[in-house]
Motif scaffolding. Structure first.
Motif, short mmCIF file in Angstrom:
data_model
loop_
_atom_site.label_atom_id
_atom_site.label_comp_id
_atom_site.label_asym_id
_atom_site.label_seq_id
_atom_site.Cartn_x
_atom_site.Cartn_y
_atom_site.Cartn_z
N ALA A 1 43.39 43.26 36.14
CA ALA A 1 43.40 44.16 37.29
C ALA A 1 43.99 43.52 38.54
N THR A 2 43.91 42.19 38.66
CA THR A 2 44.25 41.56 39.94
C THR A 2 45.39 40.54 39.89
N SER A 3 45.66 39.96 38.72
CA SER A 3 46.60 38.83 38.68
C SER A 3 48.01 39.21 38.25
N TYR A 4 48.17 40.38 37.68
CA TYR A 4 49.49 40.75 37.16
C TYR A 4 50.27 41.52 38.23
N ALA A 5 50.56 40.79 39.28
CA ALA A 5 51.28 41.37 40.41
C ALA A 5 52.15 40.29 41.04
N GLY A 6 53.20 40.72 41.71
CA GLY A 6 54.12 39.79 42.34
C GLY A 6 55.56 40.22 42.11
N ALA A 7 56.47 39.43 42.58
CA ALA A 7 57.89 39.80 42.53
C ALA A 7 58.39 40.02 41.11
#
Length: 600
Positions: A285-291
């Motif tokens: 839910a929280t770590s699979y984010a970013g450029a």
């Protein structure tokens, strides 16, 4: 040509003394129940791309360390991916509940009662050194695994009477009875070992000598405890067989080891490895984010499956006197607030598990039918009475963190079980010693799940703590049953069978290295396990599994946790996959690397 040969062989069977066409089947495969999906002349499984390009390298992560290439014994910590080096007599179809087709074995002969089975080996089957795979290798494999391998093998294949090499390419398994219908299949799933390699080596000792196999990959290089690289064999003997076509498409499969999942996650986002299967709802839910995620360089997917999800739970070591009373175990379960945990820690990602065979038709989710009661009735008086009259449900709360009602109920159960409260502590009436629990973990990520549980246990006067150890020590302590409570699971298939003996049967309760982590030693459970294994058809398998499920549930052997019926995967955008996925597997070994990404 294969169809013609099978036809000629069927005629030979008809003419051979002792083998009769009306009760012995010659076939290219075998199903646990019902018919095979794929005919003798099938070219490939439906869930592969037979034109999938070969090439490229894929890097995956592993946790902890390794110090052995022998994954068949209790000692040592085996490297990930060792199964890539080995072939078995048969290969499983992952779009059928439990069907197997010829790999090393070209055909099988089996009577209707499955009291024995003969495997006819392919003449072209070879180990990676070019030596042929023979019936003697099969005999050696089973003799060695059952005498020197992990305890699992002795339990799993307990009903084998003998294994005989009839000639160089014919091996016969004779079973102790004709009740264990699954046994004819599962002997076909074992990795076949080369006798000429192992007969002068110490099989029961861990080693980093690169073993000899017959599978699609071999070890190319390794750095002990840090990384291991497998290379696809260009000379792999089975690469054109129907059960292999479309698989094993990567030239190199590499496993890099990380200290823990937090470090591994950061390495993934930095591009250090390519593919990740996630088991943490918080990270999902929280770590699979970013450029890299935003611009599509990393693909994130949830892929549904139809696999039974089994039982993940807090495992209570019943060998210890403090957990031997089911009232105590039931009381401890009331202190785990799943609903609060799911909402506040898991982002409502999970479903509560109530069954040891969850997400399957084998789960006991309704009152027993008349047919099931016939199975259970002989055990009346030996099993909890609720087995016959109630549907088990793990404790449920409002999810607001206020579980006062549940804790009051837990206290009543503990008092009834011979404990008492003194100065806020739960102590034994007999010894005066306080109830103490150590939670054994290897992943720091799970501390956030255990900590609220511990707070609730402390409200019951139980002194609780977390012991965090590395993976090697964790495995060692599990093998020797040196724990109070661990988080573990009992995976299930769509066709449960002989593995249930290793999970629950009393024969493994005090056998170090067995998968009976709970320490169950219960004649009623033993009886139901044997009944399940001896199921004559699918209908009885379902009924007998449900009966076993009820008895396990109402003995409160574990504190059930949760499950999800999806694979959560993330990968750098270098892969392609077949249009059709297998029902009962992720199918990663059918993926391939896009040709324009081969060097990435």
């Amino acid at each position: 040509m294969r169809s013609i040969l099978l036809g000629l062989y069927a005629l030979l069977l008809f003419l051979s003394p002792g083998l009769h066409a009306d009760n012995v089947t010659l076939s290219h495969g075998i199903a646990m129940h019902g018919d095979l999906k794929y005919p003798p002349d099938f070219q490939h499984f439906d869930y592969v791309n037979p034109q999938a390009p070969k090439g490229g390298r894929v890097v995956e992560s592993a946790l902890g360390t390794f110090d052995s290439f022998n994954g068949f014994i209790v000692k040592g910590t085996p490297a990930d991916g060792l199964g890539l080096m080995y072939d078995s007599l048969l290969a499983r179809a992952h779009d059928e509940p439990f069907s197997l087709y010829g790999l090393i074995a070209e055909s099988i002969e089996v009577p209707n009662d499955r009291g024995w089975i003969i495997y006819n080996l392919r003449s072209e089957a070879t180990f990676s050194d070019g030596q042929p795979i023979t019936a003697e290798d099969v005999v050696f494999t089973f003799d060695t695994l059952r005498s020197k391998g992990a305890p699992f093998y002795k339990a799993y294949y307990a009903d084998i009477d003998k294994v005989e090499a009839l000639n160089k390419q014919r091996v016969k398994f004779t079973f102790k009875n004709n009740l264990n219908r699954e046994l004819a299949l599962i002997v076909g799933e074992v990795s076949i070992l080369p006798k000429h390699y192992w007969e002068n080596r110490d099989f029961d000792k861990p080693s980093l000598d690169i073993p000899l196999g017959s599978g699609p990959y071999t070890v190319d290089s390794f750095d002990a405890g840090r990384t291991i690289t497998y290379k696809r064999r260009d000379d792999y003997w089975a690469k054109n067989l129907p059960v292999v076509v479309g698989k094993n498409n990567f030239d190199y499969r590499i496993y890099d080891y990380y200290r823990d999942n937090t470090v591994a996650m950061e390495a993934f986002k930095a591009g250090e490895y390519d593919f990740r299967q996630e088991n943490s709802s918080k990270r999902w839910a929280t770590s699979y984010a970013g450029a890299a995620f935003a611009d599509g360089k990393i693909v994130v997917k949830e892929l549904e499956h139809q696999n039974p999800t089994g039982m993940q739970a807090f495992i209570l070591n019943n060998r210890k006197a403090k957990f031997s009373d089911p009232l105590v175990r039931q009381a401890l379960a009331l202190a785990f607030d799943f609903e609060w945990t799911n909402k506040n820690i898991f982002y409502n990602a999970y479903k509560r598990t109530h069954s040891f065979f969850s997400n399957s038709e084998m789960a006991a989710t309704e009152l027993p039918t008349e047919a099931e009661l016939k199975i259970l009735e002989p055990l009346r008086g030996q099993v909890p009475p609720e087995v016959f009259t109630k549907v088990y449900r793990a404790p449920e709360t409002k999810g607001d963190g206020r579980i006062y009602t549940e804790l009051r109920q837990a206290k009543r159960l503990l008092l009834k079980a011979g404990w008492e409260f003194k100065n806020g502590k739960l102590v034994s009436k007999q010894t005066g010693e306080q109830f103490v629990i150590e939670m054994l973990l290897y992943s720091p990520a799970f501390e956030r799940v255990v900590a609220p549980f511990i707070r609730n246990l402390e409200r019951l006067g139980i002194e609780s703590s977390i012991r965090l150890v590395d993976v090697s020590q964790y495995i060692s302590r599990l093998r020797s049953f040196d724990f109070d409570i661990v988080v573990s699971g009992f995976g299930q298939s769509s066709s449960p069978g002989n593995e249930q003996r290793d999970y629950w049967h009393s024969a493994g309760a005090n056998t170090e290295g067995s998968r009976n982590l709970i320490g169950i030693s219960n004649p009623a459970v033993d009886h139901l396990v044997e009944q399940l294994i001896q199921s004559p058809d699918r209908e009885q398998l379902v009924l007998r599994t449900r009966a076993l499920d009820r008895v396990l549930q109402w003995n409160h052997y574990v504190i059930p946790q949760y499950h999800i019926n999806k694979y959560r995967v993330a990968y750098w955008d270098k892969f392609a996959m077949p249009a059709q996925r297998p029902k009962y597997d992720l199918g990663f070994n059918t993926w391939w690397i896009k040709p324009d990404q081969e060097n990435n």
